[in-house]
Structures are given as C-alpha cells and as structure tokens.
Design a protein around this motif. Structure first.
Motif, PDB file in Angstrom:
ATOM      1  N   TYR A  56       1.048  -1.290  -0.117  1.00 14.45           N
ATOM      2  CA  TYR A  56       0.015  -0.136  -0.738  1.00 14.45           C
ATOM      3  C   TYR A  56       0.963   1.059   0.482  1.00 14.45           C
ATOM      4  CZ  TYR A  56      -3.628  -2.971   1.514  1.00 14.45           C
ATOM      5  OH  TYR A  56      -4.682  -4.043   1.977  1.00 14.45           O
ATOM      6  N   ARG A  57       1.471   1.496   1.083  1.00 12.57           N
ATOM      7  CA  ARG A  57       2.748   2.311   0.746  1.00 12.57           C
ATOM      8  C   ARG A  57       3.234   1.874  -0.592  1.00 12.57           C
ATOM      9  NH1 ARG A  57       3.356   0.645   5.962  1.00 12.57           N
ATOM     10  NH2 ARG A  57       6.080  -0.267   5.552  1.00 12.57           N
ATOM     11  N   VAL A  58       3.700   1.543  -0.480  1.00 15.97           N
ATOM     12  CA  VAL A  58       4.685   1.501  -2.152  1.00 15.97           C
ATOM     13  C   VAL A  58       3.486   1.726  -3.511  1.00 15.97           C
ATOM     14  CG1 VAL A  58       5.436   0.542  -4.140  1.00 15.97           C
ATOM     15  CG2 VAL A  58       6.582  -0.548  -2.334  1.00 15.97           C
ATOM     16  N   ALA A  59       2.281   2.002  -3.236  1.00 20.73           N
ATOM     17  CA  ALA A  59       1.530   2.333  -4.253  1.00 20.73           C
ATOM     18  C   ALA A  59       1.396   3.870  -4.188  1.00 20.73           C
ATOM     19  CB  ALA A  59       0.115   1.601  -4.393  1.00 20.73           C
ATOM     20  N   GLU A  60       0.811   4.323  -2.973  1.00 21.69           N
ATOM     21  CA  GLU A  60       0.885   5.160  -2.873  1.00 21.69           C
ATOM     22  C   GLU A  60       2.440   6.588  -2.940  1.00 21.69           C
ATOM     23  OE1 GLU A  60      -0.621   5.825   0.957  1.00 21.69           O
ATOM     24  OE2 GLU A  60      -2.219   4.754   1.001  1.00 21.69           O
ATOM     25  N   ARG A  61       3.256   5.507  -2.820  1.00 20.28           N
ATOM     26  CA  ARG A  61       4.339   6.489  -3.569  1.00 20.28           C
ATOM     27  C   ARG A  61       4.572   6.986  -4.744  1.00 20.28           C
ATOM     28  NH1 ARG A  61       7.920   3.758  -0.697  1.00 20.28           N
ATOM     29  NH2 ARG A  61       8.830   2.919  -2.224  1.00 20.28           N
ATOM     30  N   THR A  62       4.351   5.299  -5.240  1.00 21.63           N
ATOM     31  CA  THR A  62       4.973   5.378  -6.915  1.00 21.63           C
ATOM     32  C   THR A  62       3.546   5.825  -7.623  1.00 21.63           C
ATOM     33  OG1 THR A  62       5.267   3.280  -6.824  1.00 21.63           O
ATOM     34  CG2 THR A  62       6.484   4.198  -5.763  1.00 21.63           C
ATOM     35  N   ARG A  63       2.480   5.996  -7.349  1.00 22.54           N
ATOM     36  CA  ARG A  63       1.437   5.589  -8.305  1.00 22.54           C
ATOM     37  C   ARG A  63       1.677   4.833  -9.013  1.00 22.54           C
ATOM     38  NH1 ARG A  63       1.267  11.449 -10.628  1.00 22.54           N
ATOM     39  NH2 ARG A  63       3.074  11.065 -11.544  1.00 22.54           N
ATOM     40  N   LEU A  64       2.182   3.092  -8.525  1.00 23.34           N
ATOM     41  CA  LEU A  64       2.370   1.936  -9.297  1.00 23.34           C
ATOM     42  C   LEU A  64       0.635   1.880  -8.920  1.00 23.34           C
ATOM     43  CD1 LEU A  64       5.465   0.871  -9.355  1.00 23.34           C
ATOM     44  CD2 LEU A  64       4.546   1.737 -11.515  1.00 23.34           C
ATOM     45  N   PRO A  65      -0.361   1.207 -10.417  1.00 26.78           N
ATOM     46  CA  PRO A  65      -1.326   0.331 -10.324  1.00 26.78           C
ATOM     47  C   PRO A  65      -1.205  -0.834  -9.054  1.00 26.78           C
ATOM     48  CG  PRO A  65      -0.677   0.322 -11.828  1.00 26.78           C
ATOM     49  CD  PRO A  65       0.331   1.174 -11.569  1.00 26.78           C
ATOM     50  N   LEU A  66      -1.768  -0.755  -8.025  1.00 27.06           N
ATOM     51  CA  LEU A  66      -1.960  -2.201  -7.611  1.00 27.06           C
ATOM     52  C   LEU A  66      -3.021  -2.788  -7.250  1.00 27.06           C
ATOM     53  CD1 LEU A  66      -0.435  -4.061  -5.380  1.00 27.06           C
ATOM     54  CD2 LEU A  66      -1.062  -2.314  -3.427  1.00 27.06           C
ATOM     55  N   THR A  67      -3.514  -4.321  -7.375  1.00 27.91           N
ATOM     56  CA  THR A  67      -4.277  -4.800  -7.425  1.00 27.91           C
ATOM     57  C   THR A  67      -4.172  -6.037  -6.632  1.00 27.91           C
ATOM     58  OG1 THR A  67      -5.137  -4.205  -9.896  1.00 27.91           O
ATOM     59  CG2 THR A  67      -6.054  -5.825  -9.013  1.00 27.91           C
ATOM     60  N   LEU A  68      -5.089  -6.124  -5.614  1.00 27.30           N
ATOM     61  CA  LEU A  68      -5.031  -7.439  -4.776  1.00 27.30           C
ATOM     62  C   LEU A  68      -6.461  -8.616  -5.372  1.00 27.30           C
ATOM     63  CD1 LEU A  68      -4.394  -4.821  -2.847  1.00 27.30           C
ATOM     64  CD2 LEU A  68      -3.766  -6.898  -1.257  1.00 27.30           C
ATOM     65  N   VAL A  69      -5.807  -9.499  -5.447  1.00 28.86           N
ATOM     66  CA  VAL A  69      -6.693 -11.196  -6.198  1.00 28.86           C
ATOM     67  C   VAL A  69      -7.059 -11.343  -5.483  1.00 28.86           C
ATOM     68  CG1 VAL A  69      -8.093 -12.684  -8.273  1.00 28.86           C
ATOM     69  CG2 VAL A  69      -6.370 -10.150  -7.815  1.00 28.86           C
ATOM     70  N   ALA A  70      -9.038 -11.506  -4.835  1.00 26.81           N
ATOM     71  CA  ALA A  70      -8.672 -12.115  -3.704  1.00 26.81           C
ATOM     72  C   ALA A  70     -10.702 -13.336  -4.038  1.00 26.81           C
ATOM     73  CB  ALA A  70      -8.981 -11.773  -1.990  1.00 26.81           C
ATOM     74  N   ASN A  71     -10.785 -14.564  -3.129  1.00 21.81           N
ATOM     75  CA  ASN A  71     -12.053 -14.886  -2.872  1.00 21.81           C
ATOM     76  C   ASN A  71     -12.261 -14.468  -1.992  1.00 21.81           C
ATOM     77  OD1 ASN A  71      -9.883 -18.229  -3.034  1.00 21.81           O
ATOM     78  ND2 ASN A  71     -11.317 -17.288  -4.836  1.00 21.81           N
ATOM     79  N   GLN A  72     -12.337 -13.338  -0.925  1.00 19.53           N
ATOM     80  CA  GLN A  72     -13.015 -12.399  -0.224  1.00 19.53           C
ATOM     81  C   GLN A  72     -13.054 -11.228  -0.889  1.00 19.53           C
ATOM     82  OE1 GLN A  72     -11.196 -13.638   3.544  1.00 19.53           O
ATOM     83  NE2 GLN A  72      -9.604 -13.748   2.589  1.00 19.53           N
ATOM     84  N   TRP A  73     -13.663 -10.658   0.112  1.00 10.76           N
ATOM     85  CA  TRP A  73     -13.650  -8.853   0.318  1.00 10.76           C
ATOM     86  C   TRP A  73     -12.622  -8.348   0.538  1.00 10.76           C
ATOM     87  CZ3 TRP A  73     -14.355  -4.700   3.715  1.00 10.76           C
ATOM     88  CH2 TRP A  73     -14.307  -3.916   2.874  1.00 10.76           C
ATOM     89  N   LEU A  74     -11.600  -7.451   0.431  1.00  9.86           N
ATOM     90  CA  LEU A  74     -10.735  -6.505   0.828  1.00  9.86           C
ATOM     91  C   LEU A  74     -11.075  -5.358   1.148  1.00  9.86           C
ATOM     92  CD1 LEU A  74      -7.629  -8.647  -0.745  1.00  9.86           C
ATOM     93  CD2 LEU A  74      -8.435  -9.476   1.795  1.00  9.86           C
TER      94      LEU A  74
END
Length: 292
Positions: free
Chosen positions: A19-37
């Motif tokens: 999360y901190r990496v995405a906020e700092r770099t603006r790189l897109p971060l996608t979490l894929v799971a079988n449950q809501w996150l």
C-alpha cells in the motif's frame, strides 16, 4: 509496471508495505482474492473479489498480467505461469522467482506433495518473521529502482517509425492504442516526441477483440476500415483480425514467448506482414487504392 497480489495467502504486513509503495510511486496495485478486501482509498489501489474455487484467483491474475508486471505470490505454479508471460514473481518472503530457478522450485514443490500424499509428515513453512518482512521490503526497493530507471530511460525509437508516422498522418487519422498504466504511457508518448502524429490515444488494460470493438464503436469506425500495426501477434494482430479489421505484423528480433501465437484459418479480417516499419506506408496506400 502493474503490481498484482495473490491476496488470500499474502501476510497483512506485506500488504501494508505494498500500500505504501503504491501511494509513493503511483504504480497500480491490484489485490485478487476469493473474499472482499478493504483497501486504502487511494486511486491506484484496488481489490478484485473473484468466485470461490480452486485456482480462480490464480487464473484471473494469469489472464490479466502483462510482460513487465510484478506478481506477489507464494504459489509456485502461479509464479511459473506469470514468468512464462514475461512478468516478475516475488515471494512474500522476498525470494524473486526467475526462469532459472522456478523449474527447480516447482519440481521440489511437486516432490513434497508426493511425500505428503504418501503419509510423510513434511512439516509446514516456518512462521513469517521480521527477517522475511525486511527481505521482502529490500527486494521491492531494488525492483522499484530498476523500474524507475526503465521508465525514465531515454526513449529509443524503432528505425523509420517517425518517417512512417509523418507520411501516414498526412493522409489518414492515426490512433495510438497502447497497454499499461495511464500516467506512464502518457509520459512515454510525450517523451517520444511522436504525440503530434496521432489524432487520439487509447490506453487500455488489455488488448482483446472486445477491447478493439469497443474503441471502434465509440469512435464510429467500421472494423473493415480499421488497420492496426503492431509487433505482438497475440495483442495487436489476432484480436483485430477476429473482429474483421486489417492487421499488419512487424516482427521484432526479440519477442516474448507469450506474444507468439498461431493464427487460425478463416479469420474475418486480413493479416499482412512486412519486414520493417518503413514498408507500412506502401502497404497502406496499396490497400487504399483498392478501395479498403
């Protein structure tokens, strides 16, 4: 670079680092799971909930990942699959998988599965430790440093590409269709100096027949009047031919294995091949003279 996370088994401390990496770099971060996150309310961070089932989340990541992306996973078969597509795979403990080590790792995983199925107690993985967290953070920092150098490196144009665009743009509207992160792709276009030749730019997350059909529908262009030039059989050529358009394949010396596909017979559209970019102008003018 797009960061994908096999999130069901990913430790919370690793997600926080990402999360901190995405906020700092603006790189897109996608979490894929079988449950809501629940994820931080930051534009570049999103989560995708897929249906429950064996390998559903893994299959989604494999379908969506692109060459140059980074996948965070401890799942060895998933790591092997994304590496085959040209992506990077990083274990939450900081181990970077590669073509050189993934086969041995996969063989060992399969061997341990055989032992367990035979009743042998092989134990489990050690508890996630502070040392694992630090190893992951260090590896992420190293990969991001490499990515930054690649993103901000000087743009090297393909031979003849600017002359080709200049000649074509004088007679035809040119549309750039490119995959990747919006901000990074826009920056690359600006730094290339080629933006002035295009009447429009479409940045997409995937190049499928549906993607091209949607773009042409929005722009009021019939597929039979559309011609796509590209160097990926999978992304640039096949989907355009599938919707009835013209596709011009310009081979490159080095291509990702994932991008190489066999074109089936009976495609609705037409596929052409040239030896170099400079030959596209004559091809397009020849098609135009025949009423295409």
């Amino acid at each position: 670079m797009h960061i994908w996370v096999d999130a069901d088994a990913c430790p919370g401390v690793i997600k926080e680092i990402l999360y901190r990496v995405a906020e700092r770099t603006r790189l897109p971060l996608t979490l894929v799971a079988n449950q809501w996150l629940k994820t931080p309310p930051y534009p570049s961070i999103r989560s995708i909930q897929v249906a429950r089932g064996f390998d559903v989340a893994d299959n989604h990541i494999v379908d969506q990942v692109e060459a140059g992306d980074l996948v965070i996973t401890a799942d060895i078969p998933l790591a092997a699959a994304v590496i085959d597509k040209g992506a990077l795979a990083l274990n939450p403990r900081g181990e970077l998988y590669s073509k050189e080590n993934i086969r041995q790792t996969l063989d060992m995983r399969n061997f341990m599965d055989v032992l367990r199925s035979s009743g042998v107690d092989t134990g489990g993985p050690p508890a996630f430790s502070q040392a694992d967290r630090q190893a992951f953070a260090n590896q992420i920092d190293r990969l991001l440093a490499i990515a930054r150098r690649m993103i901000w490196a000087d743009i090297r144009l393909i031979d003849e590409v600017e002359d080709t665009l200049a000649a074509l743009s004088a007679d035809y509207p040119l549309l750039l269709i490119t995959k990747g992160d919006l901000l990074h792709q826009q920056d690359k276009v600006a730094r290339s100096g080629l933006g002035r030749y295009f009447s429009g730019v479409e940045v997409v997350s995937d190049k499928t027949a549906a993607t091209y059909a949607d773009i042409l529908r929005r722009r009021g262009v019939e597929p039979a009047r559309f011609l796509m030039v590209g160097n990926s059989l999978r992304s640039d050529i096949l989907p355009v031919a599938e919707i009835g358009g013209h596709a011009v394949y310009v081979p490159v010396e080095v291509a990702w294995v994932y991008d190489v596909v066999d074109l089936p017979d009976g495609l609705p559209g037409t596929v052409h091949q040239v030896g170099r970019v400079g030959e596209v102008v004559a091809l397009v003018r020849g098609l135009a003279s025949r009423g295409y």
